[in-house]
Design a protein around this motif. Structure first.
Motif, short mmCIF file in Angstrom:
data_model
loop_
_atom_site.label_atom_id
_atom_site.label_comp_id
_atom_site.label_asym_id
_atom_site.label_seq_id
_atom_site.Cartn_x
_atom_site.Cartn_y
_atom_site.Cartn_z
N ALA A 131 39.18 57.36 16.55
CA ALA A 131 39.83 56.64 15.46
C ALA A 131 39.53 57.37 14.16
O ALA A 131 38.38 57.62 13.83
CB ALA A 131 39.31 55.21 15.38
N GLY A 132 40.56 57.73 13.45
CA GLY A 132 40.37 58.46 12.20
C GLY A 132 40.34 59.95 12.42
O GLY A 132 40.52 60.44 13.53
N GLU A 133 40.12 60.66 11.35
CA GLU A 133 40.13 62.13 11.41
C GLU A 133 38.77 62.72 11.76
O GLU A 133 38.70 63.81 12.28
CB GLU A 133 40.61 62.69 10.07
N GLU A 134 37.69 62.02 11.42
CA GLU A 134 36.36 62.55 11.69
C GLU A 134 35.88 62.13 13.08
O GLU A 134 36.21 61.05 13.55
CB GLU A 134 35.38 62.03 10.64
N GLU A 135 35.11 63.02 13.69
CA GLU A 135 34.55 62.71 15.00
C GLU A 135 33.52 61.59 14.86
O GLU A 135 32.63 61.66 14.01
CB GLU A 135 33.92 63.96 15.61
N GLN A 136 33.67 60.58 15.69
CA GLN A 136 32.78 59.42 15.65
C GLN A 136 31.51 59.70 16.45
O GLN A 136 31.52 60.49 17.39
CB GLN A 136 33.50 58.20 16.22
N PRO A 137 30.40 59.04 16.09
CA PRO A 137 29.17 59.22 16.86
C PRO A 137 29.30 58.60 18.25
O PRO A 137 30.05 57.63 18.43
CB PRO A 137 28.11 58.48 16.03
N PRO A 138 28.60 59.14 19.23
CA PRO A 138 28.64 58.56 20.58
C PRO A 138 28.08 57.14 20.59
O PRO A 138 27.15 56.83 19.85
CB PRO A 138 27.74 59.48 21.40
N GLN A 139 28.68 56.31 21.42
CA GLN A 139 28.18 54.96 21.62
C GLN A 139 28.49 54.52 23.04
O GLN A 139 29.31 55.13 23.72
CB GLN A 139 28.77 53.98 20.60
N ALA A 140 27.83 53.45 23.47
CA ALA A 140 28.03 52.94 24.83
C ALA A 140 29.20 51.95 24.83
O ALA A 140 29.32 51.12 23.94
CB ALA A 140 26.76 52.25 25.33
N PHE A 141 30.05 52.08 25.85
CA PHE A 141 31.19 51.18 26.02
C PHE A 141 31.09 50.55 27.41
O PHE A 141 30.91 51.26 28.40
CB PHE A 141 32.51 51.96 25.93
N PRO A 142 31.22 49.22 27.50
CA PRO A 142 31.19 48.58 28.82
C PRO A 142 32.45 48.93 29.61
O PRO A 142 33.56 48.91 29.07
CB PRO A 142 31.13 47.09 28.51
N LYS A 143 32.28 49.25 30.87
CA LYS A 143 33.42 49.61 31.71
C LYS A 143 34.41 48.46 31.85
O LYS A 143 35.60 48.69 32.04
CB LYS A 143 32.95 50.01 33.11
N SER A 144 33.93 47.23 31.74
CA SER A 144 34.81 46.07 31.89
C SER A 144 35.87 46.01 30.79
O SER A 144 36.87 45.31 30.94
CB SER A 144 33.99 44.78 31.89
N GLN A 145 35.67 46.74 29.69
CA GLN A 145 36.62 46.74 28.59
C GLN A 145 37.45 48.02 28.54
O GLN A 145 38.15 48.26 27.56
CB GLN A 145 35.90 46.58 27.26
N LEU A 146 37.41 48.82 29.59
CA LEU A 146 38.12 50.10 29.59
C LEU A 146 39.26 50.09 30.60
O LEU A 146 39.19 49.41 31.63
CB LEU A 146 37.16 51.24 29.91
N GLN A 147 40.29 50.85 30.28
CA GLN A 147 41.41 51.06 31.19
C GLN A 147 41.97 52.45 30.94
O GLN A 147 41.57 53.12 30.00
CB GLN A 147 42.49 50.00 30.97
N PHE A 148 42.89 52.87 31.79
CA PHE A 148 43.53 54.16 31.58
C PHE A 148 44.46 54.05 30.37
O PHE A 148 44.94 52.96 30.05
CB PHE A 148 44.33 54.58 32.82
N PRO A 149 44.74 55.16 29.70
CA PRO A 149 45.66 55.11 28.55
C PRO A 149 47.04 54.54 28.90
O PRO A 149 47.71 53.99 28.04
CB PRO A 149 45.77 56.58 28.11
N SER A 150 47.45 54.63 30.15
CA SER A 150 48.74 54.09 30.58
C SER A 150 48.74 52.57 30.68
O SER A 150 49.78 51.95 30.85
CB SER A 150 49.13 54.67 31.93
N GLY A 151 47.54 51.95 30.62
CA GLY A 151 47.42 50.50 30.74
C GLY A 151 46.94 50.05 32.10
O GLY A 151 46.68 48.86 32.30
N GLU A 152 46.80 50.97 33.05
CA GLU A 152 46.31 50.61 34.38
C GLU A 152 44.81 50.36 34.35
O GLU A 152 44.08 51.03 33.61
CB GLU A 152 46.59 51.74 35.37
N ALA A 153 44.36 49.44 35.16
CA ALA A 153 42.94 49.14 35.26
C ALA A 153 42.20 50.27 35.97
O ALA A 153 42.80 51.03 36.74
CB ALA A 153 42.74 47.83 36.03
N LEU A 154 40.91 50.37 35.71
CA LEU A 154 40.09 51.35 36.42
C LEU A 154 39.96 50.92 37.88
O LEU A 154 39.95 49.73 38.18
CB LEU A 154 38.70 51.43 35.78
#
Length: 69
Positions: free
Chosen positions: A34-57
């Motif tokens: 998000a934005g032009e600058e590289e963001q710092p690494p952080q942990a993301f829960p897998k339950s909130q992630l999906q493929f960019p196409s909208g398909e579930a993991l």
């Protein structure tokens, strides 16, 4: 590898894809794209992630007991 956060709808660059593929890990380390600058690494829960196409993991990436069900 990129996935999408379902809450913010932003792309997440997964820093170690093996964490994403391993069902024992419930979070992955990544950078929000998000934005032009590289963001710092952080942990993301897998339950909130999906493929960019909208398909579930796939369940084999999320649930360590997927074969028992």
């Amino acid at each position: 590898m990129f996935v999408k956060d379902t809450q913010s709808q932003t792309l997440i660059q997964v820093l170690d894809p093996s964490e994403l593929f391993n069902p024992v890990h419930d979070q992955v380390l990544g950078r929000q794209q998000a934005g032009e600058e590289e963001q710092p690494p952080q942990a993301f829960p897998k339950s909130q992630l999906q493929f960019p196409s909208g398909e579930a993991l796939p369940q084999c990436w999320i649930d360590p007991d997927y074969q028992l069900k």
